[in-house]
Structure formats: C-alpha cells, structure tokens
Write a protein that holds these residues in place. Structure first.
Motif, PDB file in Angstrom:
ATOM      1  N   THR A  29       0.890  -1.149   0.000  1.00  0.00           N
ATOM      2  CA  THR A  29       0.000   0.000   0.000  1.00  0.00           C
ATOM      3  C   THR A  29       0.929   1.199   0.000  1.00  0.00           C
ATOM      4  O   THR A  29       1.654   1.426   0.972  1.00  0.00           O
ATOM      5  N   ALA A  30       0.953   1.930  -1.093  1.00  0.00           N
ATOM      6  CA  ALA A  30       1.843   3.089  -1.225  1.00  0.00           C
ATOM      7  C   ALA A  30       1.138   4.317  -0.688  1.00  0.00           C
ATOM      8  O   ALA A  30       0.210   4.834  -1.311  1.00  0.00           O
ATOM      9  N   ASP A  31       1.557   4.783   0.480  1.00  0.00           N
ATOM     10  CA  ASP A  31       1.009   5.993   1.086  1.00  0.00           C
ATOM     11  C   ASP A  31       1.890   7.163   0.659  1.00  0.00           C
ATOM     12  O   ASP A  31       3.003   7.328   1.165  1.00  0.00           O
ATOM     13  N   HIS A  51      -2.696   5.005  -0.959  1.00  0.00           N
ATOM     14  CA  HIS A  51      -3.277   6.007  -0.075  1.00  0.00           C
ATOM     15  C   HIS A  51      -2.785   7.361  -0.558  1.00  0.00           C
ATOM     16  O   HIS A  51      -1.578   7.602  -0.603  1.00  0.00           O
ATOM     17  N   LEU A  52      -3.712   8.221  -0.927  1.00  0.00           N
ATOM     18  CA  LEU A  52      -3.382   9.555  -1.412  1.00  0.00           C
ATOM     19  C   LEU A  52      -3.482  10.553  -0.276  1.00  0.00           C
ATOM     20  O   LEU A  52      -4.520  10.669   0.384  1.00  0.00           O
ATOM     21  N   ARG A  57       4.489  16.983   7.728  1.00  0.00           N
ATOM     22  CA  ARG A  57       3.193  17.562   8.117  1.00  0.00           C
ATOM     23  C   ARG A  57       2.130  17.312   7.055  1.00  0.00           C
ATOM     24  O   ARG A  57       2.315  17.617   5.886  1.00  0.00           O
ATOM     25  N   ASN A  58       0.993  16.751   7.480  1.00  0.00           N
ATOM     26  CA  ASN A  58      -0.166  16.585   6.601  1.00  0.00           C
ATOM     27  C   ASN A  58      -0.745  17.950   6.277  1.00  0.00           C
ATOM     28  O   ASN A  58      -0.880  18.804   7.164  1.00  0.00           O
ATOM     29  N   VAL A  59      -1.105  18.134   5.017  1.00  0.00           N
ATOM     30  CA  VAL A  59      -1.758  19.368   4.576  1.00  0.00           C
ATOM     31  C   VAL A  59      -2.904  18.989   3.645  1.00  0.00           C
ATOM     32  O   VAL A  59      -2.980  17.857   3.165  1.00  0.00           O
ATOM     33  N   PRO A  60      -3.816  19.933   3.381  1.00  0.00           N
ATOM     34  CA  PRO A  60      -4.909  19.632   2.451  1.00  0.00           C
ATOM     35  C   PRO A  60      -4.375  19.233   1.072  1.00  0.00           C
ATOM     36  O   PRO A  60      -3.316  19.701   0.637  1.00  0.00           O
ATOM     37  N   MET A  61      -5.125  18.384   0.377  1.00  0.00           N
ATOM     38  CA  MET A  61      -4.725  17.927  -0.948  1.00  0.00           C
ATOM     39  C   MET A  61      -4.483  19.116  -1.875  1.00  0.00           C
ATOM     40  O   MET A  61      -5.296  20.039  -1.935  1.00  0.00           O
ATOM     41  N   TYR A 109      -7.250   0.264  -6.346  1.00  0.00           N
ATOM     42  CA  TYR A 109      -7.858   1.245  -5.468  1.00  0.00           C
ATOM     43  C   TYR A 109      -6.896   2.378  -5.125  1.00  0.00           C
ATOM     44  O   TYR A 109      -5.690   2.184  -5.024  1.00  0.00           O
ATOM     45  N   ALA A 110      -7.495   3.556  -4.902  1.00  0.00           N
ATOM     46  CA  ALA A 110      -6.785   4.706  -4.336  1.00  0.00           C
ATOM     47  C   ALA A 110      -7.697   5.278  -3.264  1.00  0.00           C
ATOM     48  O   ALA A 110      -8.840   5.651  -3.543  1.00  0.00           O
ATOM     49  N   THR A 111      -7.204   5.302  -2.052  1.00  0.00           N
ATOM     50  CA  THR A 111      -7.967   5.803  -0.918  1.00  0.00           C
ATOM     51  C   THR A 111      -7.494   7.210  -0.594  1.00  0.00           C
ATOM     52  O   THR A 111      -6.294   7.434  -0.419  1.00  0.00           O
ATOM     53  N   LEU A 112      -8.405   8.133  -0.491  1.00  0.00           N
ATOM     54  CA  LEU A 112      -8.091   9.504  -0.129  1.00  0.00           C
ATOM     55  C   LEU A 112      -8.056   9.602   1.387  1.00  0.00           C
ATOM     56  O   LEU A 112      -9.007   9.196   2.067  1.00  0.00           O
TER      57      LEU A 112
END
Length: 174
Positions: free
Chosen positions: A81-83, A109-110, A117-121, A143-146
């Motif tokens: 699973t490539a995050d 995982h997109l 740091r996580n930021v908005p897409m 699959y690609a999970t947002l």
C-alpha cells in the motif's frame, strides 16, 4: 491478520492493509518475511492480497525496506500500500516507489504533505499526479484511498470537498 484474511475472503474483499508497528532501527525483515509467507499460505487460492503500508520512520519507510523484504518473499499476495504522504514525510518521492515497484503496489493512499506535516490535498509537495501516472502506465487499475489527516479537524468537510475536486480535476479520478 489470518482472521481478517478469512473475513475479507468471505466478503469478497480483495485487499487487507496493515503496517509492521515496531521501531525501524534494527528491524528483523527476515522475521517479517516469514510471517508474510505464512499469511500467503493461509490465503491459499483465495483472491486476497496483504498490502503492507509504509509509515514514516517505521519498518517500511523507504524503497530499500521493501527491497529487503521482497528479497525474502517474492509472492504477489504480499504487496504494497503506497502511502504518498508518508513517503514525502521521509523525503522519498512517491513516484520513485511507483517506478521501482509498479507490479507490487496493490493499493494506494493519497495524501499531501509538506515534509512530515499533513496538509490539504494540493497544498503540499507530494506529487500524487506523477505517482498515479507511473502506476497507470504500468497497468495499475486498483484502489486509491483519499486520506484527509489535518490538524484543524473542524475544517475537514471543506478539505474533503476540495480534495474531491482535486482528485477529479488534477488526478483524473472519479
């Protein structure tokens, strides 16, 4: 995980995602591989794939970690699973993983990050478009999970709406 495999098979779910959760330093990839071979044996001929997700600074953080593991276990039922955000967090371009392991990635995982740091897409430095382009070129149709993981959770509905627009308009996802 074997119980999850059994439930997934019964439900017609083809993917199980998990991560080894031990510190990366001194990790025993041979032991992980032995466990993966056992899980592959448990899967048997059922259409289930175990997808090992990368996490920043955990045992599967960079391409060499996967290369080490796959040196011990070469079974298509054990995949990646490539995050994309977690790869950005450790300074690895997600496209590099897609280029190196295009046939071992079974789930995506997109996310978007600036460093750790996580930021908005669309607001970060994660090149999700390049990763997906490379995977599509290799025949990926999975699959690609947002994933929306931001600190100001009260804005999650807006971030989700913006992310869906970004996924449609920029990434070509439906």
């Amino acid at each position: 995980i074997e119980a999850a495999i059994d439930r997934a098979a019964a439900l017609g779910c083809g993917r199980i995602v998990f991560s080894p959760l031990l510190p990366r330093e001194g990790y025993d990839y041979a032991r992980l591989a032995a466990g993966c071979r056992r899980l592959a044996g448990h899967i048997g001929d059922r259409p289930v794939t175990v997808c090992l997700e990368n996490h920043a600074n955990w045992p599967l953080s960079v391409a060499e970690d996967y290369a080490t593991l796959f040196g011990y276990v070469d079974d298509p039922r054990i995949a990646i699973t490539a995050d994309s955000g977690h790869f950005t967090a450790v300074g690895v371009p997600a496209v590099a993983i897609a280029e190196r392991f295009p046939n071992r990635i079974a789930h995506v995982h997109l996310k978007d990050h600036i460093g750790p740091r996580n930021v908005p897409m669309g607001a970060g430095e994660t090149d999700n478009a390049a990763m997906l382009d490379r995977l599509r070129a290799a025949g990926y149709d999975g699959y690609a999970t947002l994933e929306i993981e931001v600190r100001d959770k009260e804005n999650t509905p807006r971030y989700l709406a913006d992310a869906l627009t970004y996924c449609r308009d920029t990434l070509g996802l439906e």
